[in-house]
Design a protein around this motif. Structure first.
Motif, mmCIF file in Angstrom:
data_model
loop_
_atom_site.group_PDB
_atom_site.id
_atom_site.type_symbol
_atom_site.label_atom_id
_atom_site.label_comp_id
_atom_site.label_asym_id
_atom_site.label_seq_id
_atom_site.Cartn_x
_atom_site.Cartn_y
_atom_site.Cartn_z
ATOM 1 N N SER A 91 -2.602 -4.315 13.122
ATOM 2 C CA SER A 91 -2.686 -4.420 14.573
ATOM 3 C C SER A 91 -2.169 -3.133 15.193
ATOM 4 C CB SER A 91 -1.867 -5.613 15.088
ATOM 5 O OG SER A 91 -1.833 -5.627 16.508
ATOM 6 N N SER A 92 -2.909 -2.607 16.162
ATOM 7 C CA SER A 92 -2.470 -1.407 16.878
ATOM 8 C C SER A 92 -1.608 -1.741 18.076
ATOM 9 C CB SER A 92 -3.695 -0.607 17.341
ATOM 10 O OG SER A 92 -4.478 -1.395 18.221
ATOM 11 N N LYS A 93 -1.437 -3.017 18.369
ATOM 12 C CA LYS A 93 -0.688 -3.437 19.548
ATOM 13 C C LYS A 93 0.632 -4.111 19.198
ATOM 14 C CE LYS A 93 -4.849 -4.108 22.360
ATOM 15 N NZ LYS A 93 -5.641 -5.069 23.170
ATOM 16 N N ILE A 94 0.659 -4.841 18.097
ATOM 17 C CA ILE A 94 1.846 -5.612 17.738
ATOM 18 C C ILE A 94 2.538 -4.912 16.586
ATOM 19 C CG2 ILE A 94 2.743 -7.849 17.012
ATOM 20 C CD1 ILE A 94 0.280 -9.137 18.207
ATOM 21 N N HIS A 95 3.756 -4.478 16.835
ATOM 22 C CA HIS A 95 4.500 -3.731 15.827
ATOM 23 C C HIS A 95 4.937 -4.643 14.693
ATOM 24 C CE1 HIS A 95 7.144 -0.785 14.111
ATOM 25 N NE2 HIS A 95 8.157 -1.635 14.167
ATOM 26 N N GLY A 96 4.884 -4.115 13.474
ATOM 27 C CA GLY A 96 5.410 -4.846 12.329
ATOM 28 C C GLY A 96 4.388 -5.652 11.564
ATOM 29 N N GLN A 97 3.176 -5.788 12.094
ATOM 30 C CA GLN A 97 2.162 -6.550 11.381
ATOM 31 C C GLN A 97 1.448 -5.600 10.427
ATOM 32 O OE1 GLN A 97 -0.410 -8.933 13.771
ATOM 33 N NE2 GLN A 97 1.255 -10.146 14.602
ATOM 34 N N ILE A 98 1.816 -5.704 9.157
ATOM 35 C CA ILE A 98 1.282 -4.804 8.141
ATOM 36 C C ILE A 98 0.738 -5.620 6.983
ATOM 37 C CG2 ILE A 98 2.819 -2.908 8.754
ATOM 38 C CD1 ILE A 98 4.581 -3.702 6.406
ATOM 39 N N TYR A 99 -0.010 -4.939 6.146
ATOM 40 C CA TYR A 99 -0.614 -5.564 4.970
ATOM 41 C C TYR A 99 -0.509 -4.574 3.820
ATOM 42 C CZ TYR A 99 -4.370 -6.999 1.786
ATOM 43 O OH TYR A 99 -5.108 -7.345 0.677
ATOM 44 N N ILE A 100 0.017 -5.025 2.693
ATOM 45 C CA ILE A 100 0.162 -4.187 1.501
ATOM 46 C C ILE A 100 -0.681 -4.823 0.394
ATOM 47 C CG2 ILE A 100 1.777 -3.169 -0.131
ATOM 48 C CD1 ILE A 100 3.961 -3.483 1.920
ATOM 49 N N PRO A 101 -1.838 -4.267 0.088
ATOM 50 C CA PRO A 101 -2.758 -4.923 -0.853
ATOM 51 C C PRO A 101 -2.139 -5.216 -2.213
ATOM 52 C CG PRO A 101 -3.827 -3.084 0.260
ATOM 53 C CD PRO A 101 -2.383 -3.009 0.619
ATOM 54 N N GLU A 102 -1.469 -4.224 -2.821
ATOM 55 C CA GLU A 102 -0.917 -4.437 -4.161
ATOM 56 C C GLU A 102 0.085 -5.594 -4.177
ATOM 57 O OE1 GLU A 102 -1.382 0.128 -3.667
ATOM 58 O OE2 GLU A 102 -0.857 -1.603 -2.445
ATOM 59 N N ILE A 103 0.988 -5.593 -3.207
ATOM 60 C CA ILE A 103 2.003 -6.639 -3.145
ATOM 61 C C ILE A 103 1.366 -7.994 -2.855
ATOM 62 C CG2 ILE A 103 4.114 -7.392 -1.986
ATOM 63 C CD1 ILE A 103 4.417 -4.917 -3.755
ATOM 64 N N ASN A 104 0.343 -8.011 -2.034
ATOM 65 C CA ASN A 104 -0.315 -9.276 -1.674
ATOM 66 C C ASN A 104 -0.885 -9.972 -2.903
ATOM 67 O OD1 ASN A 104 -1.558 -11.100 0.474
ATOM 68 N ND2 ASN A 104 -3.390 -10.398 -0.583
ATOM 69 N N TRP A 105 -1.597 -9.209 -3.746
ATOM 70 C CA TRP A 105 -2.221 -9.839 -4.910
ATOM 71 C C TRP A 105 -1.194 -10.167 -5.988
ATOM 72 C CZ3 TRP A 105 -6.117 -11.546 -2.787
ATOM 73 C CH2 TRP A 105 -6.941 -10.779 -1.966
ATOM 74 N N ILE A 106 -0.119 -9.370 -6.083
ATOM 75 C CA ILE A 106 0.952 -9.718 -7.024
ATOM 76 C C ILE A 106 1.618 -11.015 -6.596
ATOM 77 C CG2 ILE A 106 3.233 -9.006 -7.840
ATOM 78 C CD1 ILE A 106 2.235 -6.130 -7.836
ATOM 79 N N LEU A 107 1.902 -11.151 -5.299
ATOM 80 C CA LEU A 107 2.505 -12.390 -4.798
ATOM 81 C C LEU A 107 1.588 -13.580 -5.037
ATOM 82 C CD1 LEU A 107 4.070 -11.306 -1.359
ATOM 83 C CD2 LEU A 107 5.256 -11.746 -3.513
ATOM 84 N N MET A 108 0.283 -13.390 -4.849
ATOM 85 C CA MET A 108 -0.652 -14.504 -5.049
ATOM 86 C C MET A 108 -0.649 -14.973 -6.502
ATOM 87 S SD MET A 108 -4.776 -14.740 -4.520
ATOM 88 C CE MET A 108 -5.053 -14.082 -6.161
ATOM 89 N N LEU A 109 -0.702 -14.025 -7.442
ATOM 90 C CA LEU A 109 -0.710 -14.403 -8.857
ATOM 91 C C LEU A 109 0.588 -15.104 -9.249
ATOM 92 C CD1 LEU A 109 -2.362 -11.220 -10.420
ATOM 93 C CD2 LEU A 109 -3.413 -13.456 -10.014
ATOM 94 N N LEU A 110 1.715 -14.574 -8.769
ATOM 95 C CA LEU A 110 2.998 -15.205 -9.093
ATOM 96 C C LEU A 110 3.109 -16.580 -8.458
ATOM 97 C CD1 LEU A 110 5.388 -12.131 -8.688
ATOM 98 C CD2 LEU A 110 4.655 -13.211 -10.815
ATOM 99 N N CYS A 111 2.605 -16.704 -7.240
ATOM 100 C CA CYS A 111 2.665 -17.989 -6.538
ATOM 101 C C CYS A 111 1.809 -19.038 -7.251
ATOM 102 C CB CYS A 111 2.197 -17.794 -5.098
ATOM 103 S SG CYS A 111 2.533 -19.178 -4.019
ATOM 104 N N LEU A 112 0.622 -18.653 -7.674
ATOM 105 C CA LEU A 112 -0.234 -19.580 -8.421
ATOM 106 C C LEU A 112 0.401 -19.945 -9.760
ATOM 107 C CD1 LEU A 112 -3.773 -18.038 -7.767
ATOM 108 C CD2 LEU A 112 -2.843 -20.161 -6.820
#
Length: 793
Positions: free
Chosen positions: A390-411
């Motif tokens: 988001s270019s308007k709301i500060h702090g809303q970020i996405y980290i692809p590597e961490i996202n998929w690592i979290l998904m695999l660990l969560c599953l």
């Protein structure tokens, strides 16, 4: 939000009560998603195995009393009224506390810290009158002890990293237990035979969908978060109130602390071990502090005290009232959330519960992204790709590597455990570990930052530490029943973070020890026949003083560099945001005729870096403004590394912060460079004499870029500064080349096996598999020159 200034809703949080109430409403979907869904699994986890509900109801009333007082003392008293006040210029979380301590006690883990950084406006909270009070005798002694002993500084860093790793582990466990508990309501809508085969696949599908949607950013669906959590809180409040009035109106008596004593007296060891399940009622409390940067203290306090806290108390009381009148001899099968929901509204409640679980999971995932970004900015995590959704709301970020690592660990956790009991043990251990770390760091903040008496710090640690230690011991006993998962996750992340930080510090120390003096560089002209080529050369370095070894390696093998040479250091400082007017530190190296400059660009750990073109223009304008203000007697000059190097650095802001200063104008026409002073053209001055030969490219017949500096009339610039500006324009027209080091590290012969393993294998593996250095600009490949060098540390 202005991405450059980093100004977000904190700047308007005190405008009006309407603004505060709006922030309080919005905080429901971001801050309280995790905490609000805890009624789904608290009672079920508590009565899973250690204790059994009896006909006297002493167990359920004791658990209710524990839940009520835990909610009152930890989230309400500790976080809402005490910890929220320990913000780092509006930011919260474990690293915010560590950042405060680093600045007040000078124990920063960043190796390239400077005394000039302490002059930043946000470095100390001068608006807080407590920071103006002198340190007490004990506080001064503690501060000097921390500053003298590196071992204590490392212990403080390790403590902060442990808390951070546990938060990341919670980012794995919270989505698993939340979604699985919400989906478990299907058992009352279908047979046990079918439910067993449907529950797990549905939970996994919801989790995969949750992580797959992360790259869109929460701002696209964020407007639904607050209404969902609000609907969920109202839902559990109404159901709780209905159960109290309909089944057991006298359940309020269980709020007395006496029932906790009766509970422990009757259940003894089993009751103590069941505290691990009761602990889950405060899961998500840390989010109130961690997400402080998006809201304000008052808005979070209003939301919790006026809505979240009463709703949770009513929900737990309602479940206790229902269970107390539906005693089934011989088991705990009828204890849970959905059993207390009236059958007519069970399906709608199930849908709202799943949506609320998704929102709660989203909050902790976003928080995990944010804390990893902070760690990466402070050199405590390998470089990863950070996408601002988001270019308007500060702090809303996405980290692809961490996202998929979290998904695999969560599953893996969901499929491996398949029940809320062991998931609850794992999640509870992670939660209480983070809270213990916060308590320890807060005690130091009370003494070092707030300058309070040691008595207050001891009381804080003793009171809240005793409560949390009790829960921690109950969770630790269940290590083999699931609590080992957050420990294993934390150890893995801690190894990665500490090895990366250790390698980064060793690399910087090598560069400091092997940097060359300015005299060496200036003496190269006659000895090696250095030639100067057109353009600006940006030498990227981590050093804040001296000439990096990577440049001496380059110029020794290729004796040529650009007519304007800038040693560029892009560094993070332990503050959330650096104001644009304090972004650049610019200095001149050596005599004027050599056109050598140093530029230090400072970013906070929550700042957003600009793109390449804007950054290039800001950089050139900052150097031009430095040259112009050099003739002004009132310019803000800071002495840097006095006694080591004769550098002087000037604080220069970005173009947007000095509208009355030098501005850059670029046109695509075939013309020569010129200086414009409020529309009046200056006569071009000849280039100053230098000892090096300069190779100029032949004039090109095609159209090329024209660069103009628009300089204000006052103050008048001197002839030497005008000549430097003229040559800077010529160099900008010719283009910018980027000289970047590509270094490899090996441990010296004779090093210990631990150091060899950490450097040769651990750090190098992480370096090869992490992103390249994320500078404030996307370096164009056509203009990049990489210089390889091996560091033997």
């Amino acid at each position: 939000m202005d991405l450059e200034t980093g100004i977000d809703r904190n700047q308007v949080k005190k405008e009006s009560w309407r603004t505060i109430l709006t922030l309080a409403y919005q905080s429901l979907g971001v801050v309280y998603g995790d905490l609000s869904i805890s009624p789904l699994y608290v009672y079920k986890s508590t009565f899973a195995e250690d204790i059994e509900h009896s006909e006297t109801n002493e167990e359920i009333f004791g658990v209710l009393s524990f839940v009520f007082w835990t909610l009152t003392l930890v989230p309400l008293l500790k976080y809402v009224f005490i910890v929220l006040r320990a913000d780092d210029n509006g930011e919260g979380g474990t690293f915010a506390l560590y950042s405060l301590l680093c600045r007040h006690a000078r124990v920063s883990s960043l190796p390239n810290s400077q005394s000039a950084d302490e002059e930043l406006t946000d470095y100390k909270k001068e608006r807080d009158t407590r920071s103006l009070k002198p340190n007490s005798g004990f506080g001064s002694g503690l501060k000097s002890t921390l500053e003298k002993h590196r071992v204590l500084q490392r212990c403080l860093l390790v403590l902060a990293l442990i808390g951070t790793c546990m938060v990341i582990g919670d980012g794995v466990l919270t989505p698993a237990i939340s979604v699985f508990s919400a989906v478990s309501g299907l058992e009352f809508s279908m047979s046990e035979k079918h439910h067993k085969y449907v529950e797990l696949p549905i939970a996994c599908i919801v989790l995969i969908g949750l992580f797959a949607l992360q790259h869109y950013g929460t701002h696209r669906v964020g407007f639904l978060f607050a209404p969902i959590v609000l609907a969920w809180l109202l839902c559990i409040s109404v159901i709780g109130l209905y159960n109290i009035l309909h089944f057991n109106p006298t359940v309020y008596k269980a709020l007395s602390p006496y029932y906790m004593y009766k509970f422990l007296k009757k259940t003894q060891k089993g009751g103590w071990m069941s505290l691990g399940g009761i602990l889950l009622c405060i899961t998500g409390s840390e989010a109130m502090f961690a997400d402080l940067g998006h809201f304000s203290q008052l808005s979070i306090q209003i939301a919790f005290t006026s809505l979240v806290y009463p709703a949770l108390v009513l929900a737990y009381m309602g479940q206790a009232a229902y269970i107390s009148t539906h005693y089934t001899k011989g088991g705990n099968s009828d204890i849970g959330f959905y059993i207390s929901v009236p059958e007519k509204v069970r399906w709608p409640v199930l849908v709202i519960a799943v949506l609320a679980a998704v929102v709660g999971s989203q909050a902790i995932i976003t928080g995990t992204f944010s804390i990893i970004k902070q760690c990466s900015a402070l050199d405590c995590f390998p470089r990863v790709k950070i996408v601002h959704t988001s270019s308007k709301i500060h702090g809303q970020i996405y980290i692809p590597e961490i996202n998929w690592i979290l998904m695999l660990l969560c599953l893996a956790v969901t499929i491996g455990f398949r029940d809320t009991k062991r998931m609850g043990n794992a999640s509870g251990f992670a939660v209480i570990s983070v809270m213990l770390v916060t308590t320890c760091l807060m005690s130091l903040v009370i003494v070092l930052c707030w300058h309070r008496s040691i008595f207050f710090a001891i009381c804080f640690v003793f009171f809240f530490g005793t409560i949390e230690a009790l829960y921690f011991s109950a969770s630790l006993v269940k290590f083999h029943q699931g609590a080992w998962v957050p420990v294993a996750l934390a150890l893995c992340f801690f190894f990665v973070m500490y090895v990366w930080h250790y390698g980064t510090v060793r690399k910087y120390e090598f560069e400091v020890q092997n940097k060359v003096s300015i005299n060496w560089l200036l003496s190269l002209g006659p000895s090696l026949g250095i030639v100067r080529v057109r353009g600006i050369g940006l030498v990227h370095t981590e050093l804040v003083s001296g000439i990096p070894a990577i440049f001496s390696h380059f110029v020794t093998n290729l004796p040529a560099f650009h007519q304007v040479l800038v040693f560029l250091c892009i560094k993070s400082v332990p503050v959330p945001h650096v104001r644009p007017e304090e972004r650049f530190l610019v200095g001149q190296i050596g005599p004027r005729e050599y056109r050598l400059y140093r530029c230090i660009v400072r970013y906070g750990y929550r700042d957003v870096h600009k793109d390449d073109m804007e950054f290039e223009n800001d950089l050139v304008c900052s150097i031009a403004e430095f040259l112009r203000s050099g003739s002004s007697p009132d310019c803000n000059i800071l002495s840097e590394d006095s006694g080591k190097e004769d550098d002087k650095m000037t604080v220069v802001g970005t173009r947007s912060t000095h509208a009355d200063g030098i501005q850059l104008s670029e046109d695509s026409v075939e013309m020569t460079a010129e200086i414009t002073t409020l529309g009046q053209k200056e006569i071009r001055s000849p280039s100053p004499p230098v000892r090096q030969r300069e190779i100029r490219s032949p004039p090109m017949p095609q159209r090329r870029k024209k660069v103009r500096f628009i300089v204000p009339e006052s103050p008048k610039i001197q002839t030497g500064a005008r000549e430097e500006l003229q040559e800077l324009m010529e160099a900008r027209e010719a283009g910018i080349a980027y000289i970047v080091g590509n270094t490899y590290m090996n441990a010296k012969q004779g090093s210990s096996w631990m150091k060899r393993f950490a450097i040769n294998y651990g750090y190098e593996f992480l370096r090869r598999n992490s992103r390249t250095a994320s500078y404030a600009l996307n370096i164009p490949h056509a203009s990049t020159l990489e210089v390889g060098m091996i560091y033997h540390v």
